[in-house]
Design an enzyme around this catalytic site. Structure first.
Site, mmCIF file in Angstrom:
data_model
loop_
_atom_site.group_PDB
_atom_site.id
_atom_site.type_symbol
_atom_site.label_atom_id
_atom_site.label_comp_id
_atom_site.label_asym_id
_atom_site.label_seq_id
_atom_site.Cartn_x
_atom_site.Cartn_y
_atom_site.Cartn_z
ATOM 1 N N LYS A 2 16.939 20.997 -11.161
ATOM 2 C CA LYS A 2 16.261 19.722 -11.444
ATOM 3 C C LYS A 2 17.142 18.697 -12.136
ATOM 4 C CE LYS A 2 12.355 18.811 -10.996
ATOM 5 N NZ LYS A 2 11.117 19.249 -11.621
ATOM 6 N N HIS A 46 0.825 -1.217 0.000
ATOM 7 C CA HIS A 46 0.000 0.000 0.000
ATOM 8 C C HIS A 46 0.858 1.266 0.000
ATOM 9 C CE1 HIS A 46 -3.298 -2.729 1.217
ATOM 10 N NE2 HIS A 46 -2.376 -3.257 2.004
ATOM 11 N N SER A 55 15.807 20.534 -16.297
ATOM 12 C CA SER A 55 14.650 21.363 -16.620
ATOM 13 C C SER A 55 15.134 22.595 -17.375
ATOM 14 C CB SER A 55 13.954 21.790 -15.324
ATOM 15 O OG SER A 55 13.165 22.942 -15.546
#
Ligand code: ARG
Length: 466
Positions: free
Chosen positions: A292, A159, A286
């Site tokens: 990034k 989960h 990016s």
């Protein structure tokens, strides 16, 4: 505007097809990649025709020489494929006609229906072999990283909640199992492809005295003992597209596995987890945000899986309503399998490259796995070992977890007297279960993440890969 009657089948026509129909009906723009197989099939078929007296030795020599010349020209990209000849089969026949008049006899006792069915079976055998080789390289990369990270532990998740600790090696070996099954799937597709449909003709074979075993053998459609394998029903042989479905399915399953692995690694690579660092070579930046470093290879792998699964779906939809036997719809079977093959091939290479450059950040992994809640189940097992029923043990440990939350302290720091007050079978040693190394060593059953089991699995896979 109508063209002059088509050269190979134009006898009954007074006018050729419209330009629009030529553009619509051609397949040579995509089936030209079958050319090497088509040439092999032409060679085997004409050798068989000579063996039964339908070609002279000289005609056979001329045809084979011509086909070799064509094979070289095709490989060099010198051949101009013409839409007016529809497909790769008729283009090659037309090109050969310019080299030798004997080409006019090449299509004796066959149809493009059994011809294309034979060509694609050769393609599938090749394609499956290539997939297996690429999967084996990926397994090699996974095993190398797994071996390096036998002593690095991370939380395993259910989960997407921390569940129980596992070694990185155990987690990577789960991928090895998945891709190992994929190899088996491609091997089975290979085996199903290994039957020769040539000689089925358009639908009902031929009245000419052909030798199907001869061509099957010449093309390598043989069993382990070298016995030729020919398809048993001419109608099925030209209508059957199971291999397309099976190959596309094998690609879908592998792509799905790739996608799930990609998703795991994307999560591990996120700032929130930071379990891994990825190789620069498979990431991009990016255009706006200088900080990034994005896991693009993995995101593309996840994305490509949708395309590959889509290819399988479109083949099913295309085939499901077709009456036996051949219908021209079936020409639309090739773009999807070629696309699945191309996209999965490059996906496997990219995943291999990404895995090879992936590094686990040991400190981050250690911090995450140090959460003692991951071993709550082990504490329940501790009570079971002391004769407590599992349901009761589960309840006791649940109460301990609640107590930890109330005291705002980790499970293994709950004061001994308060913990022991929860159940008479809680001894002074209850905290020992939170020793990670001890917990891993306690899991040495088959298939479990104990260190001996991991070493055994690594050795088994390394041996099977040779
Ligand atoms: N290009 C065709 C295909 O791939 C070859 C078979 C053509 N057969 C026919 N009856 N028109 O399906």
């Amino acid at each position: 505007m109508a063209k002059k009657a088509q050269a190979t089948w134009g006898g009954r026509f007074s006018k050729g097809p419209a330009e629009l129909m030529l553009a619509f009906g051609e397949s040579v723009s995509f089936d030209k990649r079958l050319a090497p197989y088509d040439i092999e099939v032409n060679k085997a078929h004409t050798a068989m025709l000579q063996s039964i007296g339908l070609l002279t030795k000289k005609e056979l020599r001329d045809i084979h020489k011509g086909l070799e010349v064509l094979a070289k020209r095709i490989a060099k990209g010198e051949v101009e494929w013409k839409a007016e000849f529809e497909d790769v089969h008729m283009n090659i026949e037309q090109l050969l006609t310019k080299i030798t008049p004997a080409a006019a006899k090449m299509h004796t006792a066959r149809s493009r229906n059994d011809q294309v069915a034979t060509d694609v079976r050769l393609f599938f055998k090749d394609a499956c072999g290539q997939m297996v080789a690429k999967l084996e390289r990926l397994l090699g990369a996974l095993l190398t990283i797994a071996e390096k990270n036998q002593d690095v532990f991370i939380p395993g998740y259910t989960h997407l909640q921390r569940a129980q600790p596992v070694s990185v090696a155990h987690h990577l070996l789960a991928y090895v199992e998945m891709f190992g099954r994929d190899i088996g799937r491609f091997v089975r597709v290979y085996e199903n492809a290994n039957w020769c449909p040539l000689g089925s003709g358009a639908i009902a074979g031929t009245t000419l005295p052909i030798d199907r075993e001869f061509t099957a053998k010449a093309l390598g459609f043989v069993d382990a003992r070298g016995k030729p394998q020919v398809t048993p029903n001419s109608m099925d042989a030209v209508a059957d597209r199971d291999l397309f479905l099976d190959f596309a399915h094998a690609c879908s399953v592998t792509a799905t596995h790739i996608s799930r692995v990609a998703e795991d690694v994307i999560i591990w690579n996120s700032s929130e987890f930071s379990y891994v660092s990825l190789p620069d070579a498979f990431c991009t930046g990016s255009s706006l945000m200088p900080q990034k470093k994005n896991p693009d290879s993995l995101e593309l792998l996840r994305g490509k899986s949708g395309r590959i699964i889509g290819n399988e779906q479109s083949l099913f939809v295309m085939v499901k309503g077709l009456p036996l036997t051949y219908n021209r719809d079936l020409q639309e079977d090739k773009p999807q399998v070629f696309d699945s093959f191309d996209q999965l091939s490059i996906s496997l290479d990219v995943l291999t490259g990404t895995v090879e450059g992936m590094e686990f950040r040991e400190a981050k992994c250690a911090a995450a796995v140090s959460d003692p809640a991951l071993l709550a189940t082990d504490l329940a097992d501790y009570l079971v070992n002391k004769g407590v029923a599992f349901r009761e043990a589960h309840h006791v440990v649940g109460a301990l977890v609640a107590l930890g939350e109330k005291l705002d302290c980790p499970l293994n720091e709950i004061p001994n007297d308060q913990a022991k007050a929860l159940h008479p079978k809680m001894g002074d040693d209850w905290m020992e279960v939170f020793d990670l190394q001890r917990a891993m060593k306690a899991r040495e059953g088959a298939g479990m993440p104990g260190p001996k089991q991991i070493r055994k699995q690594l050795a088994k896979w390394k041996k099977s890969l040779g």
